[in-house]
Design an enzyme around this catalytic site. Structure first.
Site, PDB file in Angstrom:
ATOM      1  N   TRP A 161      35.197  38.652  36.042  1.00  0.00           N
ATOM      2  CA  TRP A 161      35.506  38.145  34.710  1.00  0.00           C
ATOM      3  C   TRP A 161      34.292  37.410  34.135  1.00  0.00           C
ATOM      4  CZ3 TRP A 161      38.990  38.390  38.706  1.00  0.00           C
ATOM      5  CH2 TRP A 161      40.143  39.164  38.455  1.00  0.00           C
ATOM      6  N   HIS A 178      41.787  36.056  30.774  1.00  0.00           N
ATOM      7  CA  HIS A 178      42.961  36.949  30.794  1.00  0.00           C
ATOM      8  C   HIS A 178      44.206  36.090  30.551  1.00  0.00           C
ATOM      9  CE1 HIS A 178      42.586  36.481  35.517  1.00  0.00           C
ATOM     10  NE2 HIS A 178      42.499  35.345  34.889  1.00  0.00           N
ATOM     11  N   ARG A 204      35.835  37.118  26.763  1.00  0.00           N
ATOM     12  CA  ARG A 204      34.870  37.466  27.817  1.00  0.00           C
ATOM     13  C   ARG A 204      33.460  37.398  27.241  1.00  0.00           C
ATOM     14  NH1 ARG A 204      37.910  41.489  31.397  1.00  0.00           N
ATOM     15  NH2 ARG A 204      39.869  40.337  31.580  1.00  0.00           N
ATOM     16  N   GLN A 218      45.663  40.487  25.297  1.00  0.00           N
ATOM     17  CA  GLN A 218      46.378  41.056  26.438  1.00  0.00           C
ATOM     18  C   GLN A 218      47.847  40.719  26.320  1.00  0.00           C
ATOM     19  OE1 GLN A 218      44.602  39.540  30.073  1.00  0.00           O
ATOM     20  NE2 GLN A 218      43.142  41.236  30.129  1.00  0.00           N
ATOM     21  N   VAL A 261      47.375  40.131  43.162  1.00  0.00           N
ATOM     22  CA  VAL A 261      48.475  41.043  43.529  1.00  0.00           C
ATOM     23  C   VAL A 261      48.156  41.765  44.837  1.00  0.00           C
ATOM     24  CG1 VAL A 261      49.557  41.478  41.289  1.00  0.00           C
ATOM     25  CG2 VAL A 261      47.477  42.711  41.911  1.00  0.00           C
ATOM     26  N   ALA A 315      53.746  41.737  38.660  1.00  0.00           N
ATOM     27  CA  ALA A 315      53.011  41.274  37.476  1.00  0.00           C
ATOM     28  C   ALA A 315      52.231  42.447  36.924  1.00  0.00           C
ATOM     29  CB  ALA A 315      52.062  40.139  37.852  1.00  0.00           C
TER      30      ALA A 315
END
Ligand code: DAH
Length: 360
Positions: A161, A178, A204, A218, A261, A315
């Site tokens: 990121w 994000h 970003r 997002q 995740v 997610a």
């Protein structure tokens, strides 16, 4: 001077003044007239000064007559003054008249931005599946933006990121890269079951090109409960693809890595333009990439005090601009923030359809 001569002069002045006044139709000429007859050195005033020379027995009569003439001329002056003023008004009214029979000018009616419309539509789709829409801060701490998402300080994963750091002594404040930090914020404030979507701006440090913007949108999704499984994630995203791109859509999961995740996937929908054959919009692949997803990492659950032995969750994160680009065949992400009305007006009918649109 005797009375007769005085009266004759009085009549003479009155006649000339009356005749002269009749021909006057402007205020400067009227002022000159006033000076000539009624002013301090005007003819009438001068004549009246000679009253003293008239024989005493006739003087009152002469004075009365002179005063009558003066009164008459003063009244005529006032009447003319009003006529000039009023005459000007009439001319102006005629010149500035509004033709009420002309057709009106249409006011400019504004409409919602395509990004706003997309977010609204996504919120509605997810609301029908039981997800609540919530919003979070665009200026975040690294604690939420990274630490609680299983991305420790100094870990190379942070490099994924490209972050805009807010200039503070600790460097601990960033523009959120994000919408994922809201996962932790929501879980800290609510106990399971959790079902939320989080639309919003993200930032970003990025060189801009047709597919990269330094600010974009997002939509994060999070579901946590006792029996959440990967198949639930798949079902929800499948339904999303159908709602957005049509009832026959299929989705594809491929392994991908995101620290928050496990397992992680990227997910795509088969191209609704060419039905998987390959076209300009899907760049020949037959698939449109929609975003990242996965089962919430146990470390993330633990970090917010949720026992991963009891609860599981999924997610996902979508690019809002991407959804619009895919659906409308838009090939440059910069179009959304360029404020070119020719582009934005293309979405006016969608706005009207959604019952939106307000005067600007
Ligand atoms: N936050 C990720 C990004 O911006 C996208 C993402 C991937 C969100 C996987 C998720 C997820 O919730 O499970 O690159």
């Amino acid at each position: 001077m005797n009375y007769e001569a005085f009266a004759a002069q009085l009549d003479h002045i009155q006649e000339r003044a009356t005749a002269s006044l009749a021909g006057i139709d402007a205020s400067d000429a009227l002022a000159a007239w006033e000076r000539e007859f009624l002013g301090g050195k005007g003819e009438l005033t001068m004549l009246m000064r000679s009253l003293g020379g008239i024989e005493a027995g006739q003087r009152p009569d002469a004075g009365r007559r002179a005063n009558e003439v003066k009164k008459g001329m003063t009244a005529a002056y006032s009447a003319k003054e009003a006529a000039i003023k009023f005459g000007g008004l009439t001319t102006r009214l005629a010149a500035e008249a509004v033709d009420v029979t002309l057709p009106g000018r249409k006011p400019n009616i504004g409409y919602a931005h395509p990004i706003s419309l997309m977010i609204e539509e996504l919120s509605e789709i997810f609301a029908l599946m039981g997800f609540q829409t919530v919003f979070g801060p665009e200026v975040e701490t690294t604690h939420y933006n990274f630490d609680l998402l299983n991305i420790p300080a100094d870990h190379p994963a942070r490099d994924v990121w490209d972050t805009m750091i807010v200039d503070t002594p600790s460097d601990a404040i960033v523009m959120r890269t994000h919408t994922s930090p809201m996962q932790a914020r929501v879980m800290e404030n609510t106990s399971p079951p959790v079902r939320v979507v989080v639309p919003g701006r993200t930032y970003r440090y990025e060189a801009q090109d047709a597919s990269h913007e330094w600010m974009f949108h997002q939509l994060e999704g999070l579901a946590v409960d006792k029996t959440i499984r990967m198949s639930d994630l798949k079902g929800v995203l499948q339904e999303l693809a159908r709602q957005l791109f049509g009832p026959t859509r299929r989705i594809r999961f491929r392994c991908d890595f995101f620290p928050f995740v496990e397992p992680g996937v990227d997910f795509a929908v088969d191209c609704a333009i060419c039905y998987g054959k390959g076209c300009r919009v899907c760049k020949g692949s037959g698939w449109l990439e929609m975003g990242g997803a996965g089962m919430v990492h146990p470390n993330v659950l633990r970090g917010v005090g949720i026992d991963p032995e009891v609860y599981t969750g999924f997610a996902f994160g979508l690019g809002v601009e991407r959804m619009l680009m895919m659906r409308h065949g838009i090939n440059d992400v910069r179009a959304f923030a360029a404020n070119d009305l020719r582009f934005l007006a293309e979405f006016a009918s969608f706005s009207a359809h959604a019952g939106r649109g307000s005067s600007v």
